[in-house]
Design a protein around this motif. Sequence first.
Motif, PDB file in Angstrom:
ATOM      1  N   LEU A 200       0.852  -1.193   0.000  1.00 13.42           N
ATOM      2  CA  LEU A 200       0.000   0.000   0.000  1.00 13.42           C
ATOM      3  C   LEU A 200       0.885   1.240   0.000  1.00 13.42           C
ATOM      4  N   LEU A 201       0.721   2.072  -1.042  1.00 17.86           N
ATOM      5  CA  LEU A 201       1.474   3.321  -1.156  1.00 17.86           C
ATOM      6  C   LEU A 201       0.543   4.489  -0.869  1.00 17.86           C
ATOM      7  N   VAL A 202       0.999   5.466  -0.083  1.00 18.48           N
ATOM      8  CA  VAL A 202       0.180   6.632   0.237  1.00 18.48           C
ATOM      9  C   VAL A 202       0.975   7.912   0.012  1.00 18.48           C
ATOM     10  N   ASN A 203       0.239   8.988  -0.275  1.00 18.35           N
ATOM     11  CA  ASN A 203       0.856  10.290  -0.488  1.00 18.35           C
ATOM     12  C   ASN A 203      -0.220  11.354  -0.322  1.00 18.35           C
ATOM     13  N   SER A 204       0.198  12.610  -0.322  1.00 18.19           N
ATOM     14  CA  SER A 204      -0.733  13.731  -0.377  1.00 18.19           C
ATOM     15  C   SER A 204      -0.368  14.583  -1.591  1.00 18.19           C
ATOM     16  N   MET A 205      -1.387  15.025  -2.335  1.00 22.75           N
ATOM     17  CA  MET A 205      -1.144  15.878  -3.495  1.00 22.75           C
ATOM     18  C   MET A 205      -1.441  17.339  -3.196  1.00 22.75           C
ATOM     19  N   GLY A 206      -1.663  17.663  -1.918  1.00 22.69           N
ATOM     20  CA  GLY A 206      -1.874  19.051  -1.548  1.00 22.69           C
ATOM     21  C   GLY A 206      -3.217  19.592  -2.005  1.00 22.69           C
ATOM     22  N   CYS A 207      -3.365  20.896  -1.943  1.00 23.22           N
ATOM     23  CA  CYS A 207      -4.626  21.543  -2.283  1.00 23.22           C
ATOM     24  C   CYS A 207      -4.359  22.758  -3.170  1.00 23.22           C
ATOM     25  N   ASP A 208      -5.370  23.575  -3.397  1.00 21.82           N
ATOM     26  CA  ASP A 208      -5.218  24.748  -4.262  1.00 21.82           C
ATOM     27  C   ASP A 208      -4.253  25.770  -3.683  1.00 21.82           C
ATOM     28  N   ALA A 209      -4.013  25.688  -2.373  1.00 23.02           N
ATOM     29  CA  ALA A 209      -3.096  26.651  -1.755  1.00 23.02           C
ATOM     30  C   ALA A 209      -1.637  26.252  -1.953  1.00 23.02           C
ATOM     31  N   CYS A 210      -1.334  24.954  -1.825  1.00 21.53           N
ATOM     32  CA  CYS A 210       0.072  24.534  -1.852  1.00 21.53           C
ATOM     33  C   CYS A 210       0.491  23.819  -3.132  1.00 21.53           C
ATOM     34  N   ARG A 211      -0.436  23.307  -3.902  1.00 21.28           N
ATOM     35  CA  ARG A 211      -0.028  22.562  -5.089  1.00 21.28           C
ATOM     36  C   ARG A 211       0.499  23.454  -6.215  1.00 21.28           C
ATOM     37  N   PRO A 212      -0.113  24.624  -6.501  1.00 20.54           N
ATOM     38  CA  PRO A 212       0.436  25.446  -7.599  1.00 20.54           C
ATOM     39  C   PRO A 212       1.908  25.806  -7.426  1.00 20.54           C
TER      40      PRO A 212
ATOM     41  N   CYS B  97       0.955  22.736   2.636  1.00 18.62           N
ATOM     42  CA  CYS B  97       0.554  23.780   3.576  1.00 18.62           C
ATOM     43  C   CYS B  97       0.227  23.133   4.915  1.00 18.62           C
ATOM     44  N   ASP B  98       0.038  23.943   5.961  1.00 17.15           N
ATOM     45  CA  ASP B  98      -0.200  23.395   7.290  1.00 17.15           C
ATOM     46  C   ASP B  98      -1.454  22.525   7.340  1.00 17.15           C
ATOM     47  N   ASP B  99      -2.527  22.956   6.667  1.00 20.13           N
ATOM     48  CA  ASP B  99      -3.776  22.178   6.703  1.00 20.13           C
ATOM     49  C   ASP B  99      -3.598  20.820   6.019  1.00 20.13           C
ATOM     50  N   CYS B 100      -2.937  20.822   4.863  1.00 19.13           N
ATOM     51  CA  CYS B 100      -2.740  19.553   4.147  1.00 19.13           C
ATOM     52  C   CYS B 100      -1.796  18.632   4.910  1.00 19.13           C
ATOM     53  N   ARG B 101      -0.781  19.221   5.530  1.00 21.58           N
ATOM     54  CA  ARG B 101       0.140  18.404   6.320  1.00 21.58           C
ATOM     55  C   ARG B 101      -0.585  17.771   7.507  1.00 21.58           C
ATOM     56  N   ALA B 102      -1.472  18.541   8.146  1.00 23.27           N
ATOM     57  CA  ALA B 102      -2.228  18.014   9.282  1.00 23.27           C
ATOM     58  C   ALA B 102      -3.198  16.916   8.816  1.00 23.27           C
ATOM     59  N   HIS B 103      -3.865  17.140   7.685  1.00 24.54           N
ATOM     60  CA  HIS B 103      -4.796  16.141   7.149  1.00 24.54           C
ATOM     61  C   HIS B 103      -4.062  14.832   6.848  1.00 24.54           C
ATOM     62  N   TYR B 104      -2.936  14.945   6.179  1.00 19.40           N
ATOM     63  CA  TYR B 104      -2.147  13.772   5.813  1.00 19.40           C
ATOM     64  C   TYR B 104      -1.648  13.044   7.061  1.00 19.40           C
ATOM     65  N   GLY B 105      -1.198  13.804   8.032  1.00 18.96           N
ATOM     66  CA  GLY B 105      -0.722  13.191   9.273  1.00 18.96           C
ATOM     67  C   GLY B 105      -1.821  12.437   9.995  1.00 18.96           C
ATOM     68  N   THR B 106      -3.035  12.975   9.977  1.00 17.37           N
ATOM     69  CA  THR B 106      -4.150  12.316  10.651  1.00 17.37           C
ATOM     70  C   THR B 106      -4.537  11.022   9.929  1.00 17.37           C
ATOM     71  N   VAL B 107      -4.536  11.048   8.585  1.00 20.40           N
ATOM     72  CA  VAL B 107      -4.810   9.821   7.826  1.00 20.40           C
ATOM     73  C   VAL B 107      -3.819   8.735   8.220  1.00 20.40           C
ATOM     74  N   LYS B 108      -2.549   9.077   8.248  1.00 20.20           N
ATOM     75  CA  LYS B 108      -1.526   8.086   8.604  1.00 20.20           C
ATOM     76  C   LYS B 108      -1.705   7.592  10.034  1.00 20.20           C
ATOM     77  N   ALA B 109      -2.112   8.487  10.926  1.00 14.53           N
ATOM     78  CA  ALA B 109      -2.323   8.076  12.318  1.00 14.53           C
ATOM     79  C   ALA B 109      -3.450   7.056  12.413  1.00 14.53           C
ATOM     80  N   TYR B 110      -4.533   7.272  11.646  1.00 11.89           N
ATOM     81  CA  TYR B 110      -5.630   6.304  11.633  1.00 11.89           C
ATOM     82  C   TYR B 110      -5.162   4.954  11.083  1.00 11.89           C
ATOM     83  N   LEU B 111      -4.370   4.976  10.025  1.00  9.49           N
ATOM     84  CA  LEU B 111      -3.862   3.730   9.446  1.00  9.49           C
ATOM     85  C   LEU B 111      -2.949   3.016  10.438  1.00  9.49           C
ATOM     86  N   ASP B 112      -2.114   3.786  11.126  1.00 10.42           N
ATOM     87  CA  ASP B 112      -1.241   3.197  12.146  1.00 10.42           C
ATOM     88  C   ASP B 112      -2.081   2.559  13.255  1.00 10.42           C
TER      89      ASP B 112
END
Length: 458
Positions: A177-189, A244-259
């Motif tokens: 299982l591979l996971v990543n975050s692609m960010g949002c409109d604030a940090c991806r551009p 961005c901070d919001d995307c980093r927090a979202h990604y971290g929470t997803v990983k925490a749930y998987l853990d």
Amino acid sequence: MTIQSPEGTRDLLPDEAKFWAHFKAVASDVFGAYGYVPIETPVFEQTDLFVRGIGEATDVVSKEMFIALSGENLKRLLDGGAVKAKSRLSLRPEGTAGVVRAVVQHDLVPQGAPPVKLVYAGPMFRAERPQKGRQRQFNQVGIECLGAEEPSVDAEGIIMLMRFYAAIGIPVEATELLVNSMGCDACRPPYRDAVKAYMDAHADELCDECKRRADINPLRAFDCKNPGCAAVMEDAPKITDHLCDDCRAHYGTVKAYLDGAGLAYTEDPKLVRGLDYYTRTVFEVQVTEGMGSQNAIGGGGRYDKLVQEVGGRPTPGFGFALGYERCVLALQAAGYAFPPARRCDCFVACVDDSVRAEAFSLVQALRDAGLASEMDHQHRSLKSQFKLADKLDAAFVVVMGPDELAAGQVKARNMQTHEEHLVDLAAAKSLLACLAAEPSGTEPLGIAEVFGGIGEGN
């Protein structure tokens, strides 16, 4: 010349067709436990749906879509005319856009409503070069959850998919299982700009397609199969360093749930999905051995902008799709073989044609009681009927002859033990009638119990 199936398609013959039905049933059971309910959408949609939803610059839209034209519209185009937008149709290359269109059209997520959870299954179409694990018509099962932006939805979906793979028989140890975050409109551009600048600096090392991608969608270069491009992109800027901070927090929470669920995964900052609508969480499941480069058996992620792209209110979404054919290859690599499609509990054999009507009646009674049954329809000899029963892998053969029938009896044989005895026909039919009248869902008796427990010491 014998007409063959179109290139890039294949027939699901009975054994596999039955497994495909089983595959969908397992998905319905596993996903249903998480609240997902079925939806069916058309296999073709207005082309604009895919252009707006998937992205005009993606390979799927720019190269791989099958256009569907009526004869009238084809003639109009050949004559130099135009086709109205609503008549520009394409076979669906994936399932998400059509489901989202249905959600918007039928307002399945009204203001203030809980999220809607939907599951679909069926054929998709892409004009790709056919190869093992990649066809022009292929089957997918997918889910979409619309109306919730919490990272718990992402983690729940990923866990659910991995449980499906286990339920269908794909060994957990054979997958990654591979996971990543692609960010949002604030940090991806800004990240896209950084990747483009990197690619421009290494343009002489990239293939022509990646040079084109640098201007249109540089993130797609991470998917290039060219070894030289892959080596270049290995050192490209990583999205996880630009969140961005919001995307980093979202990604971290997803990983925490998987853990917390004890689910093993690998973070892959180069993982991008091939469609433009993804934001934040993306993931992919790959088979580690035996499938070569076509080793992805499923994946998906979050798409919080897609509903707006197709004309709806801002509505967050998450979904995934898994490829049936790829899953079959993974199962076969693990030693799986399709079970026979046909089941035959009882074969009713006729000694001669004088008993055929009574045999026909018994076969219907057996079927009404839920027992898969067959009889000869070609006036075979009794010996040939037994050969047919063997070919059908019948558990029991009931022999009906004029002498036995005159005495109100039939001869029943257990085809495994070869034990046989006479059975009272009226009593057997009475029991079958009682079984047929049982409420739906009642555990049915087996054929051995109907015919007196043959092979069980009786």
